[in-house]
Design an enzyme around this catalytic site. Structure first.
Site, short mmCIF file in Angstrom:
data_model
loop_
_atom_site.label_atom_id
_atom_site.label_comp_id
_atom_site.label_asym_id
_atom_site.label_seq_id
_atom_site.Cartn_x
_atom_site.Cartn_y
_atom_site.Cartn_z
N LYS A 31 0.30 4.34 0.32
CA LYS A 31 0.02 5.37 1.33
C LYS A 31 0.51 4.95 2.71
O LYS A 31 1.22 5.71 3.38
CB LYS A 31 -1.49 5.65 1.37
CG LYS A 31 -1.88 6.69 2.42
CD LYS A 31 -3.38 6.97 2.40
CE LYS A 31 -3.77 7.74 1.16
NZ LYS A 31 -5.20 8.19 1.22
N THR A 32 0.16 3.74 3.15
CA THR A 32 0.57 3.31 4.48
C THR A 32 2.07 3.06 4.55
O THR A 32 2.69 3.26 5.60
CB THR A 32 -0.21 2.06 4.92
OG1 THR A 32 0.01 1.01 3.97
CG2 THR A 32 -1.69 2.35 5.01
N GLY A 73 9.72 -5.77 4.49
CA GLY A 73 9.44 -5.18 5.80
C GLY A 73 9.75 -3.71 5.79
O GLY A 73 10.78 -3.27 5.26
N ASN A 80 0.86 -1.18 0.00
CA ASN A 80 0.00 0.00 0.00
C ASN A 80 0.89 1.23 0.00
O ASN A 80 1.61 1.49 0.97
CB ASN A 80 -0.92 0.00 1.23
CG ASN A 80 -1.93 1.12 1.21
OD1 ASN A 80 -1.59 2.30 1.09
ND2 ASN A 80 -3.20 0.78 1.34
N GLY A 113 8.39 -1.34 8.66
CA GLY A 113 8.14 -0.62 9.91
C GLY A 113 9.37 -0.08 10.62
O GLY A 113 9.28 0.92 11.32
N GLU A 114 10.53 -0.73 10.46
CA GLU A 114 11.68 -0.35 11.28
C GLU A 114 12.83 0.26 10.49
O GLU A 114 13.63 1.02 11.05
CB GLU A 114 12.16 -1.57 12.06
CG GLU A 114 11.12 -2.02 13.07
CD GLU A 114 11.51 -3.26 13.84
OE1 GLU A 114 12.02 -3.12 14.95
OE2 GLU A 114 11.30 -4.36 13.32
#
Length: 766
Positions: free
Chosen positions: A660-661, A728, A658, A730-731
């Site tokens: 946007k996210t 991945g 996605n 997020g980090e």
């Protein structure tokens, strides 16, 4: 906050939904207030709890005066180690059972007279109202026989012991003779860096609402690991696993701080059992600092040797971090130094000193976020010694295989990420001499650093139900902490099954659903996607088998000759049918499939097999997200004020589900890194181990005025060894950020700051 939209490079990923910037399905619930968080669930006769914290670092409790507290109107109970129901102690950590890692500390809360850190809960007050509970908690008077405690990290650096590696987090590594190579290198740097402790400040402080029905426990908790929390509660309260239900559909940020089970959760359930009432325990911001672990401080050494052409001959990276006597894992500070630079001689060492402090815990990109600060700052200094552009030095030392062991990279496009980022950021306008760029009275600097975070995958259990009306229901006990997991998995399923995105619904955030891994290590999306794709394939085969038995035009077609599209199954160049038509002819209301066994012996066997596959895969490949962080700062030469004025992050993060996210996740990591670099610092009193700034008045996170326009771009190229090519997101966004800022400050001022945070006194000459 000002951001600029930056679409990824165009690429046909073969789907209609994956890659699109689709609005989050939980957006309306969150923006209208319909979403319920852990402290918002109503229960009849709900009671409220407040903790009493120890004010000493190491002691025996000799007495607890609760008389005044019990006199406060509305107080139901005051529980201490003298009258609290007994619990089983936290289980010992076992490599065969990863869920044993979930205990934040080894302390049996309210089950011991021992105090192990300043802030440990020593009592809890339960009352009819939160105000009454807090008023009474302030009146509880513990008495202590104090014991010697070691709490000063810097003073005990020399007592650090080598960190032992494990199957998840390696310890040290050695190739060649790096120390000798540094000593004989034509050009070298040998530098010391420090980073302070950091504390978690999620927008939702930790909270628990616990209710018992006989021996059955229901817990609403702000957790990022539903299954491990459930298992931990079953062990601690000695009840069957099926007697525990954990509900967490919405979590207001976690970043690692909600991955473990901390005192508030255990004590809330304990208080509910003791009083026979549903109990809510919502930590204050100070309570989070006192009872929930943060990031360890670090002392790091980076030594680099190079020849005159900028080819690295040696890389040394060592670290000292801390853990508590009662728990806390190490940080993989040298992780990125195993993979980023092609040096023939490498020495990596990680050491730990144990202190009488609250256990540290994972915090966004544990290890790499602080490790990249030291490594990437040192690379910048070496570039200055060599007279090379910092990007050129990095590209000259970009490895074709993993430097330590020669493993192949499953996917690595760091060169392309740097090229894309340098062009978009305008790196060519940078003049190389420090202090050579100005904008009026402001000194202007540009800095760059590499971002890096390993890619992980765990087992996940999923069921997928296809109904006769063409809708799809996905059920998986995954966690939502703001990443948009339901949206991403719905996009994946819609493409895999050939149905509209709006036809897919996702149930998540409940332990009654099929078990999923925790949301951590940037692994949840890929882990769930792997099972979801397998379930979708299984479902299509089941539908095709059903079609064959009911006179469908597809009755003679093999699975490989059929594709999912337009709400059904179709020959790749011929006729087919909608799912609704196939199920209607068969007289079926729905068809459901499951992937993964999450109960009983089957679960243990399945998990063991999956972990064996993961470990085998890790022996073959090095998998990671990476990227380039580009930063522009402005520095006031008179005051030392540093303002980050512009940012661009260019990333290689595999397939982007996605747009946007994904951009939001990467921006969020960068913002967190800005705070880490410029303002955040937990101040620990070296005399008694007490955190001196346990609130947002004294601990400074970035506010809107601190955040510049952030441009995000990514390559959107899949990793062929990962499900759907996912890596991945997020980090990786926080890694390299602090180094990019430090490098930009040096370029602006000529001052090199090696100790975070980069405060005024460290920027001004003196």
């Amino acid at each position: 906050m000002t951001v600029t939209e930056a679409p990824s490079l165009p690429r046909d990923i073969g789907g209609k939904n994956v890659g699109r910037p689709i609005d989050r399905v939980d957006g309306p619930a969150k923006t209208t207030g319909a979403a319920r968080y852990a402290a918002e669930y109503p229960y009849p006769d709900l009671a409220h709890a407040a903790l009493v914290h120890a004010t000493v670092s190491r002691a025996r409790i000799t007495a607890v005066d609760t008389a005044a507290a019990r006199e406060v109107p509305g107080v139901i109970a005051v529980l201490t180690h003298e009258n609290a129901p007994a619990l089983k102690p936290p289980p010992a950590v076992s490599p065969l059972n990863l869920s044993t890692l979930v205990s934040g500390t080894s302390v049996n809360y309210l089950g011991t007279d021992e105090v192990h850190w300043n802030g440990q809960p020593v009592a809890v007050v339960v009352a009819e109202s939160l105000d009454a509970a807090r008023e009474a908690a302030a009146l509880v008077r513990p008495a202590y026989a104090e014991l010697p405690a070691i709490v000063d990290f810097t003073a005990h650096e020399d007592e650090a012991a080598p960190q032992k590696g494990n199957m998840i987090m390696p310890g040290g590594a050695r190739k060649g003779d790096a120390e000798a190579a540094v000593a004989t290198a034509p050009v070298s740097v040998d530098l010391r860096f420090t980073t302070p402790p950091y504390n978690h400040n999620a927008i939702e402080p930790h909270a628990t609402t616990a209710a018992w029905d006989g021996d059955r426990l229901t817990v609403h908790d702000s957790t990022q690991n539903i299954d491990w929390l459930r298992r931990h509660l079953a062990l601690r309260f000695a009840i069957p696993l099926d007697a525990v239900r954990v509900i967490a559909p919405y979590v207001g940020g976690g970043f690692g701080g909600k991955g473990m089970v901390w005192a508030g959760t255990i004590i809330a359930a304990l208080a509910a059992r003791a009083t026979g009432r549903p109990v809510r325990l919502a930590l204050t911001r100070e309570g989070v600092y006192r009872t929930v672990g943060g990031r360890t401080p670090s002392i790091q050494r980076v030594a680099l040797g190079a020849d005159a052409d900028g080819r690295l001959t040696a890389l040394v990276h060592t670290s000292v971090t801390r853990r508590g006597h009662v728990g806390g894992g190490p940080e993989q500070v040298t992780s990125q130094s195993r993979h980023l630079y092609d040096a023939p001689n490498i020495l990596l060492e990680q050491k730990i000193v144990e202190l009488g402090l609250l256990s540290n815990t994972p915090m966004r990109a544990p290890g790499e976020s602080i490790g990249t600060f030291a490594l990437e700052s040192a690379v910048d200094e070496l570039a200055g010694r060599l007279g090379l552009d910092p990007i050129e030095l990095r590209m000259r030392n970009e490895p074709s295989r993993n430097p330590i062991d020669g493993k192949r990279f499953s996917h690595r496009m760091l060169r392309e990420a740097y090229a894309l980022g340098a062009e978009r950021f305008g790196w060519s306008a940078r003049t190389p001499e420090p202090g050579s760029m100005r904008d009026g009275r402001w000194l202007v600097g540009m800095g760059v650093a590499t971002a890096y975070h390993p890619s992980l995958q765990f087992a996940a259990n999923v069921t997928v139900r296809l109904s006769a009306d063409g809708t799809v229901l996905i059920r998986c006990g995954m966690q939502e902490m703001g990443m948009g997991v339901a949206t991403a998995q719905a996009q994946i399923a819609a493409d895999a099954l050939g149905v509209p995105f709006t036809a897919v619904r996702v149930e998540y955030g409940d332990s009654t659903l099929p078990v999923a891994p925790g949301a951590g290590g940037s692994m949840q999306t890929a882990s769930v996607a792997a099972s979801l794709l397998a379930a979708s394939e299984k479902l299509k085969r089941s539908v095709l088998a059903l079609a064959r038995r009911t006179g469908s035009p597809l009755r003679a077609r093999r699975p490989e000759a059929v594709e999912a599209r337009d709400g059904g199954l179709w020959e790749k160049a011929g006729p087919g049918e909608t799912y609704a038509a196939i199920l209607a002819r068969a007289g079926r209301e729905h068809i459901e499939v499951a992937v993964g066994a999450d109960r009983g012996v089957g679960a243990a066997v399945g998990q063991a097999r999956f972990m064996g596959k993961v470990l085998l895969d890790r022996r073959r490949w090095v998998k990671a997200a990476c990227g380039a962080q580009f930063c522009e700062v402005r520095v006031d030469p008179d005051t030392g004020e540093v303002r980050v004025s512009r940012w661009l992050g260019s990333f290689d993060v595999g397939t982007v589900v996605n747009a946007k996210t994904a951009a939001s996740q990467l921006r969020g990591g960068i913002v967190m890194g800005i705070g880490m670099a410029l303002s955040e610092e937990t101040l620990v009193d070296p005399r008694n181990g007490r955190i001196m700034n346990p609130n947002l008045a004294g601990y400074h996170v970035p506010v809107h005025a601190d955040v510049p326009p952030i441009d995000i771009c990514y390559l959107d190229e899949p990793d062929p060894t990962m499900p759907l090519g996912l890596v991945g997101i997020g980090e990786v966004g926080i890694t390299g950020v602090a180094a990019a800022i430090a490098n930009a400050v040096h370029h602006a001022t000529g001052r090199r700051v090696r100790d975070l945070p980069i405060t005024l006194d460290r920027v001004l000459p003196g």
